[in-house]
Design an enzyme around this catalytic site. Structure first.
Site, PDB file in Angstrom:
ATOM      1  CB  CYS A   3      33.023  62.343  51.481  1.00  0.00           C
ATOM      2  SG  CYS A   3      31.939  61.030  50.865  1.00  0.00           S
ATOM      3  CB  CYS A  14      37.781  58.530  48.501  1.00  0.00           C
ATOM      4  SG  CYS A  14      36.856  58.722  46.965  1.00  0.00           S
ATOM      5  CB  CYS A  94      29.562  59.601  44.730  1.00  0.00           C
ATOM      6  SG  CYS A  94      31.358  59.469  44.671  1.00  0.00           S
ATOM      7  CD  GLN A 218      43.816  58.522  31.097  1.00  0.00           C
ATOM      8  OE1 GLN A 218      43.516  58.226  32.241  1.00  0.00           O
ATOM      9  NE2 GLN A 218      44.944  58.141  30.545  1.00  0.00           N
ATOM     10  CG  ASN A 315      48.089  55.622  28.395  1.00  0.00           C
ATOM     11  OD1 ASN A 315      48.448  55.623  29.562  1.00  0.00           O
ATOM     12  ND2 ASN A 315      46.873  55.977  28.021  1.00  0.00           N
ATOM     13  CB  CYS A 342      47.612  54.409  35.693  1.00  0.00           C
ATOM     14  SG  CYS A 342      47.465  52.685  35.194  1.00  0.00           S
TER      15      CYS A 342
END
Length: 383
Positions: A3, A14, A94, A218, A315, A342
């Site tokens: 990137c 990231c 991106c 998601q 969830n 998550c």
């Protein structure tokens, strides 16, 4: 994945960028196993739990939703993030965004200029356009949301809508969201739909979910599909006659697990998400599936003992299901739990609160490549 933004120090969101992808996945799997170690031990030792191979993702082009800050000026807008001085930094190309979003962002930047929209200056607290939020469906259709400070430029946005749709024909839903407050959130409560179509269809095989502007979904469609398939396979294996999908969002788990004769109830606090879920169930002709807007914990605590489901899917957000719901499940007659998380830290804490439920199967899904985040799904059964 390579990137340019990361290499130049422009964006460091990231955090794992540059680390070999296989190492990223292995580290996430090892970390999850370590965090669930106590729960595994309580279930009778490591040999009692089946760990399925991790589900991997494309390293780039996976993120189906972009939340972009709009900065700069009308003539030279930036689409991306803010730097430490709250100035706009452009990252419209991106690499983790889906190809459709990467193609749309330059078009939207040009539209800001041609429509005369005024980017919001965070430091000076003036201007109108705060964010542009773009979601791409598996079919390549787009939902575009302009987050505005006020209705001041709403008429301009309406008048130029035709130009936008001509330049961006894949945009099937376009809205204006009003966020008058100066605070660190990306959207306000009021949503004004500008197009005739109000929902973005998210098609996964035979299941179509309708996504409304303020509903959660998601962010990785490839891995989300694998998540729903895995959960549905486990549910079919234990074959419950009744199940709850708590924190159901737009109904992903409930709609995928629906079977003739299986009573399915989905619970979610978001009224918009429930509207979407009901629409999906109605169009699919699912007569045994119902959805209601309610708090998951409150719904469970006030339910009658004789109406307990055989299986519960949870969830939750990163904070987990918490002590009250964990203890309710522990003392209930629920036989099986599918827990999709998550955050393996809160997952481990919640599992420790439910010692009567044995951890049978677990799987890590790399929902967020190039970052330390992940999704873990587990199957628990009452001992």
């Amino acid at each position: 994945m390579q990137c340019d933004y990361f290499d130049r120090g422009v964006c460091r969101s990231c955090t794992l960028m540059g680390q070999p992808y296989a190492e990223q996945v292995l580290d996430k799997e090892l970390r999850t196993r370590e965090l669930l170690h106590d729960a595994v031990e309580a279930a009778g030792g490591p040999g009692s739990v089946e760990w399925l191979p991790a589900v991997t993702s494309p390293e780039s082009g996976y993120r189906n939703k972009a939340k972009m800050v709009v900065g700069g000026s009308t003539e030279h807008p930036t689409v991306g993030i803010l730097d430490h001085r709250q100035r706009g930094v452009d990252i419209r190309h991106c690499g983790i965004c889906t190809p459709g979003i990467r193609q749309a962002l330059p078009v939207l930047a040009e539209f800001v200029t041609s429509a005369g929209l005024i980017p919001y200056d965070v430091a000076a607290r003036r201007g109108e356009l705060k964010y542009v939020l773009v979601t791409e469906s598996p079919d390549g259709e787009l939902m575009v949301r302009f987050v505005l400070r006020s209705e001041g430029q709403l008429a301009r946005l309406r008048s130029r809508l035709g130009d936008l749709l001509l330049a961006l024909p894949d945009a099937v839903v376009v809205t204006a969201n009003l966020l008058p407050e100066h605070k660190a959130v990306t959207e306000g409560d009021r949503e004004i739909v500008l197009t005739e179509q109000e929902t973005l269809p998210m098609r996964f095989g035979d299941v179509t979910m309708h996504l409304r502007p303020q509903s959660f979904f998601q962010t990785n469609a490839h891995v989300a599909s694998a998540l729903y398939m895995q959960a549905s396979a486990w549910i079919d294996e234990v074959a419950p006659a009744s199940m709850w999908d708590l924190y159901c969002g737009v109904g992903g788990f409930a709609l995928h697990a629906a079977r003739p004769g299986r009573a399915v109830t989905g619970i979610e606090t978001s009224v918009e998400a429930i509207r979407s879920a009901k629409q999906s169930a109605r169009e699919a002709g699912l007569v045994d599936v119902r959805f209601a807007a309610d708090d998951a914990t409150e719904h469970a605590l006030r339910s009658r003992p004789d109406l307990m489901p055989e299986l519960v899917v949870v969830n939750p957000p990163r904070r987990g299901i918490g002590q009250a719901l964990s203890e309710w499940i522990e003392t209930s007659d629920v036989e099986h739990v599918v827990y999709s998380s998550c955050n393996p830290v809160t997952l481990a804490k919640d599992l420790a609160r439910m010692p009567s439920l044995r951890l049978r199967r677990a799987r890590v899904l790399d929902m967020f490549p190039q970052t330390g985040h992940l999704e873990a799904v587990t199957l628990l059964s009452r001992t």
